[in-house]
Design an enzyme around this catalytic site. Structure first.
Site, PDB file in Angstrom:
ATOM      1  N   SER A 117      29.231  -6.376 -11.958  1.00 29.85           N
ATOM      2  CA  SER A 117      30.149  -5.892 -12.995  1.00 29.85           C
ATOM      3  C   SER A 117      30.142  -4.377 -13.198  1.00 29.85           C
ATOM      4  CB  SER A 117      29.847  -6.578 -14.328  1.00 29.85           C
ATOM      5  OG  SER A 117      30.267  -7.926 -14.295  1.00 29.85           O
ATOM      6  N   LYS A 149      33.498  -2.597 -13.003  1.00 30.82           N
ATOM      7  CA  LYS A 149      34.434  -2.532 -14.135  1.00 30.82           C
ATOM      8  C   LYS A 149      34.625  -1.093 -14.613  1.00 30.82           C
ATOM      9  CE  LYS A 149      33.407  -7.286 -15.404  1.00 30.82           C
ATOM     10  NZ  LYS A 149      32.541  -8.187 -16.165  1.00 30.82           N
ATOM     11  N   SER A 187      31.828  -6.747 -20.964  1.00 31.47           N
ATOM     12  CA  SER A 187      31.753  -7.216 -19.568  1.00 31.47           C
ATOM     13  C   SER A 187      32.512  -8.510 -19.332  1.00 31.47           C
ATOM     14  CB  SER A 187      30.287  -7.379 -19.149  1.00 31.47           C
ATOM     15  OG  SER A 187      30.167  -7.270 -17.749  1.00 31.47           O
ATOM     16  N   GLU A 220      36.480 -10.796  -9.920  1.00 30.38           N
ATOM     17  CA  GLU A 220      35.412 -11.609 -10.501  1.00 30.38           C
ATOM     18  C   GLU A 220      35.545 -13.082 -10.120  1.00 30.38           C
ATOM     19  OE1 GLU A 220      32.715 -11.056 -11.991  1.00 30.38           O
ATOM     20  OE2 GLU A 220      32.775  -9.024 -12.803  1.00 30.38           O
TER      21      GLU A 220
END
Length: 296
Positions: free
Chosen positions: A65, A68, A129, A165
């Site tokens: 993550s 991001k 997240s 994701e």
């Protein structure tokens, strides 16, 4: 001549002291990671003082993550260009809110089919997240290739993003999106200095990164309480052999004297328990904090 000699001598002594102190920090960090069941890469840089140190800085690390942050930079560049607006409404379809993934957005809006501002989707994605929010932003941009193109334009070459994701729910795909500690630090520095986004969007992204609610026992645990930390975390699950692909934390830390340092920590192929892995990141952070505080 004597004045020139004194200047040269002072410079040499300063460099010697700097080298000695960074060597001590390097030794501390190597002690922290040497016996751990993980491949560790890290990059450290003092933004104002230019101190640099890296260990395994070119490690090709799965981002999880952490990517991001890169996605948010790309989205906010579109805001700077006037192609997107933080106040614009985005229709979130129920089918976009996948189950069995980390998604505070889905918890708040389980039925979907709701309009949320771009600002709210970014906050879900960066501060909390949210995996569904992440993929919604990627779709808004036109795919991962748009993120790849934008980050490469910033002069960051050690960066690969090909899967979102949802696609990372396949084990092999967890290794696809990669970068290096050194590339991360370079990008964070350019971001902090306002060399990527306009002033308002830079401040906006920095602020929502300080509001990160994930990884409180990672980098944040290695810092004194209430220290300003703008960061982004990333972690994978484990397989049946208890192998964790990655656990990462990257961030910008504000020191008591108002200066800042960047710390990019990536752990790859981990078989330590999660709580022990968290302690590795916290220990690296504390040692780095102590170095910069004592130095200044």
């Amino acid at each position: 001549m004597t004045k020139l000699f004194n200047i040269i001598l002072f410079s040499l002594l300063s460099f010697s002291t700097f080298a000695q102190s960074t060597n001590e920090l390097r030794q501390q960090l190597n002690q922290i990671i040497s016996s751990k069941n993980a491949t560790v890469g890290m990059s450290i840089k003092g933004i104002e003082d230019k101190d640099t140190l890296s260990i395994n800085g070119n490690l090709k690390a799965p981002m999880m993550s952490v990517f991001k942050f890169h996605i948010a930079l790309t989205v906010l560049n579109r805001v700077d260009e006037g192609k997107l607006s933080l106040t614009q409404q985005i229709f979130i379809k129920k089918k976009e809110l996948h189950e069995d993934t980390w998604s505070p957005m889905r918890e708040d809006y389980p039925d979907g089919n709701v309009n949320l501002t771009l600002d709210k989707v970014l906050r879900y994605t960066i501060s909390h997240s949210d995996n569904n929010g992440c993929d919604i932003l990627i779709n808004l941009l036109g795919g991962t290739k748009e993120v790849q193109k934008f980050i490469n334009k910033q002069g960051i070459k050690d960066f690969v993003i090909k899967v979102n994701e949802q696609q990372m729910r396949t084990w092999e795909n967890l290794y696809v999106n990669t970068t290096t500690p050194l590339a991360t630090t370079a990008l964070l520095e350019k971001f902090f200095k306002g060399e990527i986004l306009k002033e308002n969007t830079t401040k906006y992204l920095y602020q929502i990164m300080t509001e990160t609610s994930r990884g409180l026992t990672w980098m944040k645990a290695g810092l004194p309480e209430n220290t300003e930390l703008a960061h982004r975390t990333g972690i994978s699950g484990t397989n049946d052999a208890n192998l964790r692909v990655a656990m990462n934390d990257i961030g910008i830390v504000k020191l008591p004297n108002g200066k800042h340092f960047i710390l990019s920590v990536y752990l790859k192929n981990i078989t330590e328990k999660q709580e022990d892995t968290e302690k590795i990141i916290a220990a690296i952070t504390k040692a780095t904090w102590d170095y910069f505080v004592e130095k200044n």
